[in-house]
Structures are given as structure tokens and as C-alpha cells.
Scaffold this motif. Structure first.
Motif, PDB file in Angstrom:
ATOM      1  N   VAL A 617       0.832  -1.126  -0.097  1.00 29.96           N
ATOM      2  CA  VAL A 617       0.000  -0.102  -0.088  1.00 29.96           C
ATOM      3  C   VAL A 617       0.929   1.234   0.066  1.00 29.96           C
ATOM      4  O   VAL A 617       2.003   0.923   0.510  1.00 29.96           O
ATOM      5  CB  VAL A 617      -0.910   0.109   1.230  1.00 29.96           C
ATOM      6  CG1 VAL A 617      -1.717   1.274   1.471  1.00 29.96           C
ATOM      7  CG2 VAL A 617      -1.885  -1.148   1.317  1.00 29.96           C
ATOM      8  N   ASP A 644      -5.734   0.518   0.355  1.00 29.05           N
ATOM      9  CA  ASP A 644      -5.816   0.755   1.734  1.00 29.05           C
ATOM     10  C   ASP A 644      -5.186  -0.479   2.555  1.00 29.05           C
ATOM     11  O   ASP A 644      -5.018  -1.427   2.282  1.00 29.05           O
ATOM     12  CB  ASP A 644      -7.336   0.883   2.234  1.00 29.05           C
ATOM     13  CG  ASP A 644      -7.533   2.022   3.345  1.00 29.05           C
ATOM     14  OD1 ASP A 644      -6.214   2.260   4.140  1.00 29.05           O
ATOM     15  OD2 ASP A 644      -8.494   2.184   3.762  1.00 29.05           O
ATOM     16  N   VAL A 645      -5.019  -0.089   4.019  1.00 28.12           N
ATOM     17  CA  VAL A 645      -4.361  -0.969   5.070  1.00 28.12           C
ATOM     18  C   VAL A 645      -5.294  -1.878   5.432  1.00 28.12           C
ATOM     19  O   VAL A 645      -6.233  -1.372   5.839  1.00 28.12           O
ATOM     20  CB  VAL A 645      -3.700  -0.026   5.948  1.00 28.12           C
ATOM     21  CG1 VAL A 645      -2.933  -1.160   7.028  1.00 28.12           C
ATOM     22  CG2 VAL A 645      -2.489   0.888   5.189  1.00 28.12           C
ATOM     23  N   THR A 649      -2.023  -6.480   4.545  1.00 33.40           N
ATOM     24  CA  THR A 649      -1.014  -5.639   4.025  1.00 33.40           C
ATOM     25  C   THR A 649       0.572  -6.354   4.543  1.00 33.40           C
ATOM     26  O   THR A 649       0.510  -6.198   5.827  1.00 33.40           O
ATOM     27  CB  THR A 649      -1.213  -4.247   4.505  1.00 33.40           C
ATOM     28  OG1 THR A 649      -2.723  -3.956   4.042  1.00 33.40           O
ATOM     29  CG2 THR A 649      -0.070  -3.374   3.872  1.00 33.40           C
ATOM     30  N   LEU A 652       3.739  -1.060   3.876  1.00 31.72           N
ATOM     31  CA  LEU A 652       3.453   0.502   3.477  1.00 31.72           C
ATOM     32  C   LEU A 652       4.368   1.161   3.204  1.00 31.72           C
ATOM     33  O   LEU A 652       5.471   1.603   3.984  1.00 31.72           O
ATOM     34  CB  LEU A 652       2.791   1.069   4.647  1.00 31.72           C
ATOM     35  CG  LEU A 652       2.204   2.397   4.685  1.00 31.72           C
ATOM     36  CD1 LEU A 652       0.990   2.354   3.605  1.00 31.72           C
ATOM     37  CD2 LEU A 652       1.977   3.149   5.817  1.00 31.72           C
ATOM     38  N   LYS A 661      -2.950   6.297   6.611  1.00 27.95           N
ATOM     39  CA  LYS A 661      -2.788   5.014   6.467  1.00 27.95           C
ATOM     40  C   LYS A 661      -1.435   4.868   7.290  1.00 27.95           C
ATOM     41  O   LYS A 661      -1.563   3.574   7.628  1.00 27.95           O
ATOM     42  CB  LYS A 661      -2.411   4.850   4.900  1.00 27.95           C
ATOM     43  CG  LYS A 661      -3.424   4.960   4.082  1.00 27.95           C
ATOM     44  CD  LYS A 661      -3.015   4.663   2.430  1.00 27.95           C
ATOM     45  CE  LYS A 661      -4.276   5.124   1.657  1.00 27.95           C
ATOM     46  NZ  LYS A 661      -3.977   5.006   0.376  1.00 27.95           N
ATOM     47  N   ARG A 662      -0.369   5.689   7.419  1.00 24.93           N
ATOM     48  CA  ARG A 662       0.671   5.534   8.286  1.00 24.93           C
ATOM     49  C   ARG A 662       0.258   4.985   9.809  1.00 24.93           C
ATOM     50  O   ARG A 662       0.772   3.985  10.263  1.00 24.93           O
ATOM     51  CB  ARG A 662       1.504   6.672   8.500  1.00 24.93           C
ATOM     52  CG  ARG A 662       2.842   6.292   9.178  1.00 24.93           C
ATOM     53  CD  ARG A 662       4.104   7.163   8.896  1.00 24.93           C
ATOM     54  NE  ARG A 662       5.177   6.849   9.607  1.00 24.93           N
ATOM     55  CZ  ARG A 662       6.307   7.131   9.361  1.00 24.93           C
ATOM     56  NH1 ARG A 662       6.566   7.875   8.168  1.00 24.93           N
ATOM     57  NH2 ARG A 662       7.429   6.853   9.813  1.00 24.93           N
ATOM     58  N   ARG A 664      -2.515   3.687  10.689  1.00 28.65           N
ATOM     59  CA  ARG A 664      -3.262   2.508  10.843  1.00 28.65           C
ATOM     60  C   ARG A 664      -2.006   1.356  10.713  1.00 28.65           C
ATOM     61  O   ARG A 664      -2.354   0.387  11.058  1.00 28.65           O
ATOM     62  CB  ARG A 664      -4.484   2.354   9.758  1.00 28.65           C
ATOM     63  CG  ARG A 664      -5.455   3.549   9.964  1.00 28.65           C
ATOM     64  CD  ARG A 664      -6.844   3.015   9.176  1.00 28.65           C
ATOM     65  NE  ARG A 664      -6.554   2.990   7.717  1.00 28.65           N
ATOM     66  CZ  ARG A 664      -6.574   4.214   7.111  1.00 28.65           C
ATOM     67  NH1 ARG A 664      -6.804   5.386   7.740  1.00 28.65           N
ATOM     68  NH2 ARG A 664      -6.452   4.234   5.678  1.00 28.65           N
ATOM     69  N   ALA A 665      -1.335   1.440   9.771  1.00 31.48           N
ATOM     70  CA  ALA A 665      -0.128   0.609   9.518  1.00 31.48           C
ATOM     71  C   ALA A 665       0.583   0.239  10.857  1.00 31.48           C
ATOM     72  O   ALA A 665       0.919  -0.785  11.171  1.00 31.48           O
ATOM     73  CB  ALA A 665       0.740   1.027   8.431  1.00 31.48           C
ATOM     74  N   VAL A 670       2.388  -3.413  10.440  1.00 31.42           N
ATOM     75  CA  VAL A 670       2.688  -3.493   9.153  1.00 31.42           C
ATOM     76  C   VAL A 670       4.116  -2.918   8.921  1.00 31.42           C
ATOM     77  O   VAL A 670       4.323  -1.777   9.429  1.00 31.42           O
ATOM     78  CB  VAL A 670       1.646  -2.912   8.219  1.00 31.42           C
ATOM     79  CG1 VAL A 670       2.174  -2.858   6.839  1.00 31.42           C
ATOM     80  CG2 VAL A 670       0.212  -3.372   8.162  1.00 31.42           C
TER      81      VAL A 670
END
Length: 690
Positions: A617, A644-645, A649, A652, A661-662, A664-665, A670
Motif C-alpha cells: 500500500v 488501503d491498509v 498488507t 506500507l 494510512k501510516r 493505521r499501519a 505493518v
């Protein structure tokens, strides 16, 4: 002479005035009209009748017509005097126009207030509460008190210049009142709104002219504000409220947001009268409940409330996420539902030929929007809900936007119509319908006008061939006026053909022709995706391009050959083979070749599998790759690029200005790569060329 208080409208004949006397009277009239605009639009407390206001305005028009030298750029009479523009130009905003994090539960609001209190080391931070206005977000720019520019929000960094249309809004002062010392430069964020009364009248006009109605007041406001000719906007019942300062130069700013709004009002800018102060969750909940009760009685749409930190200084320290400030939150209202009668069920044909049943409803107000149609998705959904013409149905707006039928409302002792059944022939082109699972489909492809409009729009989209200026409305006009009968006809259009269409001028017509000319040698993968073959997204198009190498080979491949391509299953293989087997589609492709379309072959080298099974991602901007190039690089090594995460995934890849997204990763564990780490991973996995 004073036209502010009990104005005298017994005017002397214009031809009896000297130029100096006319100049003095015109200046007093402009001052008086601005004063009464302020009382009407900002203070909501007019002091003169509409008839007296109209007489003052007409007198100013008479003076400026008799003495043209008296006409000033910021005169109230110039709101409708601008010339049409050839196209909307892009302008950079004074500061980013961020979106708001949205929640629906009180628990999320409580968590937000706790975060604010902790960050500010206080038990009860002072808050500013505002309705979440549901209109078109715009930036207004004033220099030395005069309106010099205005633009749509766009992507938050830049937007379309709509100054010519904003100048027509009677609620917007062309010149600021000198209250509290004017700044040398002021950039303000505002919301342009279409009152419901104006929305109903506008849709009635459009129905009478045979045009599609606007779905809601927000769309109506956005559509009008993007008109090229300000005459199409002038006189419409549009208003606006200002709610945030983006830039202030030449004077000190107040410490609090609410004081800043007060200063805007002193300068003559309209602010919402429903704004309020608060200091606790109870205050916020009471405000939310109060506006939820009021929303149907307001003459403009709101879809929630906005909670802001009132102190302006700490906002900088709190900062922003990727697209939203940490010091503000939107608390949305729950979706609204209403009951109405289903009058009939029509069928709409989409780009891929799928037939969608559409409920035609007796108009009903749902959350402030007059709804007269709702999707029923497919025949199975109609049967599951068992809705028929004449039934009473409950309508909801999913996400407060898309109208849907939630259920049938039982009406005892009433007869019902026969069950709905899908047509046997396409309602647009008459081709026999085929059934595919839950869906009914017209197999005519590009020979069906409804599908053709969708195909042209898809063909021109950014992820396809990226033909700037060729959107759905233009595609519809080209087809309805007989200028385009299939995709090949696009390449025979001249500037004169396009300039004759509504909304186009010489410059924009030439640009569209040039944009079409610029895609005569498309990449095979993009071209396959642009054709709009059912089930063929960008990833599948790339796989087919690499495996087949040329358009001719892809068109000649049967379903068995296609199914041997990695990631191509039986359903996709049948869809692709069926598309190229259709005589009408082969004819159109032959005409495109005759028109000079030369699809470029793909690199058919063996693909690396070094990253097979991995999912990537991407977020932020990479300096060495476009997003498409980065995704292609991992796909060339056997990996998958996702949007999307998720729990699936693996990596990232983070560039400059990453989004949420960071976060959430990190929460999901991730692995995160910067651009150097991404480069190293690609190098270690080979170049994907075999």
C-alpha cells in the motif's frame, strides 16, 4: 444625502443632474445599498422594504448608465455584469482547506474532548460550535477591503477560480465595511448554500426544460458556481456563510475563533446565526440535539455540527493529520428516513450494460432534500424487498446522500400491483437481455447509446487515457447530438463541433481536441482498461497486456487462452473473449485503427515472482515514482498493490506528506518503508524483466 436611514426615493430626473451631482448621489447610493445588504444578509434585520431597496438599486443603475464614468468595479450593479469565461482556471489556495474528521457517536466526541483537554492541560477547553453546513466550500480573498478572488475547495490545495460567479451573490460584499480596521489581505473559507425554496424552483425549471434535476441543494450550488457564464448564476437564490480565516495580513488577529467571526461580521461578511460557545460534552450534546430537531425547519441543509477549539493560538501546536485538523471534529446526524409512495419502477442502463431498476417516488423530503428516485440495485433486491408500484415505502439517505428504499410499509386492506419483472429487451437499444447471476445485462456493448456515454466517460478518465475536459456531461452531449456514435468518432471531432456544445468556447474546444489527439498512441494496458470491458480493472488489464503483448493478440485470444494468464479466472476470461468476439466491438476497434489509433505493444518479458504473495500500500508522494509507476514496479515482481491498509498488507510505502494510512499501519504492525527502503527492496527483488 443619506440612503441608510429612511431613504428618500423621490429622485430628480437624471438629465437634470450635473456629473458632479450625479457622482455624489451615486456614491451615497452605493454606501446605502451596501448598508442595507449588510442588515439583510449579515444581521438578518432589514430596515427598509424590498420595494424601497429595488428603487435605490434601479436609481444607481440609471445614474451609471447616464454617466458611465461613475461605474466602479465594486458597485452593487456590477454583480451581474461580468463577461463569460472560456474555462475555469486553477488557483492555489492561501492555506490548505482541510476536511474534518467525522464521527456519529457521542463516545467519539467525548474522546475528542479528552484529547483536547490533555493536550492543553486543562479540564474544560473553551469550544466554538457551528452547524456543519452542507453546501459548496469556497475560499474568498479580499485585498485592501475589495473582493479580488474566489475559488472552490478542489483538492484542498488548489481549486477552480469562480470569482465571476461569486460576485453575483447578493450576500457577499464586494467591498468590506471598515469595522475594526481592515486588513491588507484577508482569505476566508465559506460555504455557498442553495436555500430549499430556491432549490425547488430551480428543479421545476429544469423539469420543464427537459433537463435532469439536481439531486440536492448542495449539487445545485456546486453546479451553478461552476457555470462559465455568470448570467446563469445571477438572480439565483444562493447565499453563503463564512466560518474560518485562512490568512490575515495587515492587522492583529483576535485570540479566539468566536471573536474572529465577530470581526468578520463587522466587516460585512455573513456568518451563521446558529453558532454558539460551549465548554462541556453536555453543552455539545444539547447543541447537537437542538440542531437535529431544527434541521428540517431551516431553509438550508446541515448534516451535523462542528466542534472547534475556540483559542486560535494552540491550534498550531495541535497541528493536523494528513487532511484534517486535530483541533476540530464533525459530529454527523444519523441518516433520515421518510415514507412515501413508489409510483413506478424504471430501468437504467449502465456503462457495462448492467440494467438497474430505479424506483420513481412521489417526491418526499428526506433530511432536507426532495427525493423522487432511489436505486433498487437488481431484480433480486426488488424481489427480496417485495416492492411494487403503488406500495408505501420507507426511504433513507445512506450516508445522508444516496437515497435507498429501506423497506415496504404494510398497508392493510389495499390491493397491490403485479410483481416487477426486468424487461426482455434493452430499453435504450432494443437488444435482447441476458441474465448473469443476479444481474441482467444488455450485450450490445458500444452499440448501445447508454453504454456508449458511460464508455466515453470511462475511456477519458484519469486512470484510463486521461483525456482532460471529456467528462460525463460532455460525453452525453456528443452522443445526443449525433457527433459520436462510437469511440472511433472521438478522433474525428473538430474544434468547431465542440465549440457548438453548451459550456464550450473556442479555447476550451481546442484544448479538448488537442487532448484527444494526444492519446492516439496509448499504452496497451491503459487502452484495455479504457475500453471498459466488464471485470477488467487496471491490474487485470496489465496482466493481459503482458501476456498477450499486442491488441491484436488480446483480441484473438479465446477464453481458454486468457484463463491460463495468472490472476485471470473463468468469469473474467469469458468477459474479455466475449467483448472482442462481438461484431460491433470489432468494427469499432477497426475504425479506431483507421482513425490513426496505434495501440503500443507491451513488454512481454517474463515477470519476476520475487515478491509474489506480498501486498503493498502506498501513501504520500514519492520523489522517484508516480503512484502508477510504483504500483507497476511491485506488480512486475509478482506483488499486489492495494488501496488501503488491511490485515493482509505486508508493506506500507511512505512518501512525503503521508496520510492516515501510516497511523493505521503502525497500529496493525505493518512493515513501513521509506522511499530508500522501497528502492532497496525492489533492487533485491530484481527488475521484473526476467
Amino acid at each position: 444625502m443619506d440612503f441608510k436611514h429612511d431613504p428618500d426615493t423621490d429622485f430628480r430626473p437624471v438629465d437634470a443632474l450635473s456629473e458632479d451631482a450625479a457622482a455624489e448621489e451615486a456614491a451615497a447610493l452605493r454606501e446605502g445599498i451596501r448598508h442595507h445588504d449588510y442588515l439583510y444578509y449579515v444581521k438578518a434585520s432589514p430596515e427598509i422594504s424590498d420595494a424601497v431597496y429595488d428603487r435605490l438599486f434601479e436609481r444607481l443603475q440609471e445614474l451609471e448608465a447616464a454617466f458611465p464614468a461613475l461605474r466602479t468595479e465594486d458597485s452593487p450593479t456590477q454583480r451581474v455584469g461580468a463577461e463569460p469565461v472560456d474555462e475555469l482556471t486553477r488557483v492555489q489556495h492561501s492555506a490548505p482547506m482541510l476536511s474534518l474528521e467525522s464521527v456519529r457517536e457521542a463516545e467519539d466526541v467525548s474522546a475528542f474532548l479528552r484529547r483536547l483537554a490533555k493536550a492543553l492541560d486543562t479540564q474544560a477547553p473553551q469550544l466554538a460550535l457551528e452547524p456543519k453546513l452542507d453546501g459548496l466550500s469556497v475560499e474568498l480573498v479580499y485585498e485592501d477591503g475589495a473582493l479580488t478572488g474566489g475559488a472552490t475547495r478542489g483538492d484542498g490545495e488548489s481549486g477552480d477560480d469562480i470569482t465571476h460567479n461569486l460576485r453575483t451573490l447578493r450576500a457577499l460584499p464586494l467591498k468590506l465595511r471598515d469595522g475594526g480596521g481592515l486588513p491588507t489581505r484577508l482569505a476566508v473559507r465559506a460555504e455557498v448554500l442553495m436555500p430549499r425554496s430556491g432549490f425547488t424552483a430551480l428543479n421545476r425549471e429544469r423539469v420543464e426544460r427537459g433537463e435532469d434535476t439536481f439531486a440536492n441543494p448542495r449539487n445545485a450550488a456546486a453546479g451553478l458556481m461552476r457555470q462559465l457564464d455568470p448570467q446563469q448564476v445571477a438572480g439565483r437564490l444562493l447565499t453563503l456563510f463564512c466560518y474560518e480565516v485562512l490568512e490575515l495580513r495587515g492587522r492583529d488577529a483576535p485570540d479566539s475563533h468566536r471573536e474572529m467571526l465577530g470581526l468578520l461580521a463587522d466587516w460585512g461578511l455573513p456568518t451563521c446565526p446558529l453558532n454558539r460557545a460551549a465548554q462541556s460534552l453536555d453543552d455539545v450534546r444539547a447543541y447537537h440535539d437542538e440542531l437535529a430537531e431544527q434541521r428540517d425547519s431551516l431553509d438550508y441543509d446541515i448534516d451535523g455540527v462542528v466542534i472547534k477549539l475556540d483559542a486560535r493560538g494552540p491550534r498550531t501546536e495541535l497541528g493536523t493529520r494528513a487532511r484534517s485538523p486535530r483541533w476540530a471534529l464533525a459530529w454527523k446526524f444519523p441518516p433520515r428516513e421518510e415514507v412515501t409512495q413508489l409510483e413506478d419502477i424504471a430501468v437504467q442502463v449502465g456503462r457495462t450494460g448492467i440494467l438497474t431498476p430505479i424506483a420513481l417516488l412521489a417526491p418526499v423530503d428526506v433530511g432536507g432534500v426532495t427525493v423522487s428516485r432511489a436505486t433498487l440495485h437488481n431484480a433480486d433486491e426488488v424481489a427480496r424487498k417485495d416492492v411494487r408500484p403503488g406500495d408505501r415505502v420507507r426511504v433513507v439517505r445512506a450516508g445522508d446522500v444516496i437515497p435507498e428504499i429501506a423497506e415496504r410499509v404494510d398497508t392493510p386492506d389495499s390491493g397491490r400491483a403485479e410483481q416487477f419483472s426486468m424487461p426482455q429487451e434493452c430499453p435504450v437499444c432494443g437488444t435482447g437481455i441476458v441474465r448473469e447471476g443476479a444481474y441482467h445485462r444488455c450485450p450490445a456493448g458500444l452499440a448501445c447509446n447508454a453504454q456508449l456515454i458511460g464508455h466515453i466517460t470511462h475511456y477519458a478518465e484519469r486512470d484510463a487515457l486521461d483525456i482532460e475536459g471529456l467528462g460525463e456531461e460532455t460525453a452525453r452531449l456528443l452522443v445526443e447530438r449525433g457527433l459520436v456514435h462510437d469511440l472511433a468518432d472521438l478522433y474525428g471531432l473538430g474544434a468547431d463541433d465542440i465549440e457548438a456544445l453548451p459550456g464550450f468556447a473556442a479555447t476550451s474546444a481546442r484544448k479538448l481536441v488537442a487532448a484527444i489527439e494526444g492519446v492516439r498512441e496509448p499504452d496497451l494496458a491503459r487502452f484495455l482498461y479504457a475500453l471498459g470491458i466488464r471485470h477488467v480493472g487496471r491490474r487485470v488489464a496489465g496482466s493481459i497486456a503482458r501476456a498477450c503483448g499486442s491488441l491484436e493478440a488480446a483480441a484473438d485470444a479465446d477464453a481458454d487462452r486468457l484463463e491460463r494468464i495468472p490472476e485471470i479466472g473463468p468469469e473474467i476470461a469469458r468477459s474479455v473473449a466475449g467483448f472482442f468476439a462481438a461484431e460491433d466491438n470489432r468494427r469499432v476497434l477497426a475504425r479506431m485503427r483507421e482513425a490513426g489509433v496505434d495501440v503500443q505493444p507491451a513488454d512481454t518479458g517474463e515477470r519476476s515472482e520475487a515478491l509474489a504473495g506480498k501486498t503493498f500500500v502506498f501513501t504520500g508522494t514519492l520523489s522517484g515514482y508516480t503512484r502508477d509507476e510504483a504500483q507497476a514496479a511491485v506488480e512486475a515482481r509478482g506483488a499486489r498493490a492495494a488501496s488501503d491498509v488491511s490485515s493482509e498488507t505486508d508493506y506500507l510505502v511512505v512518501g512525503a506528506d503521508p496520510g492516515s494510512k501510516r497511523e493505521r499501519a503502525e497500529e496493525a504492525g505493518v512493515e513501513i518503508l521509506d522511499e530508500d527502503g522501497f528502492e532497496a527492496l525492489l533492487t533485491g527483488a530484481g527488475d521484473g524483466s526476467g
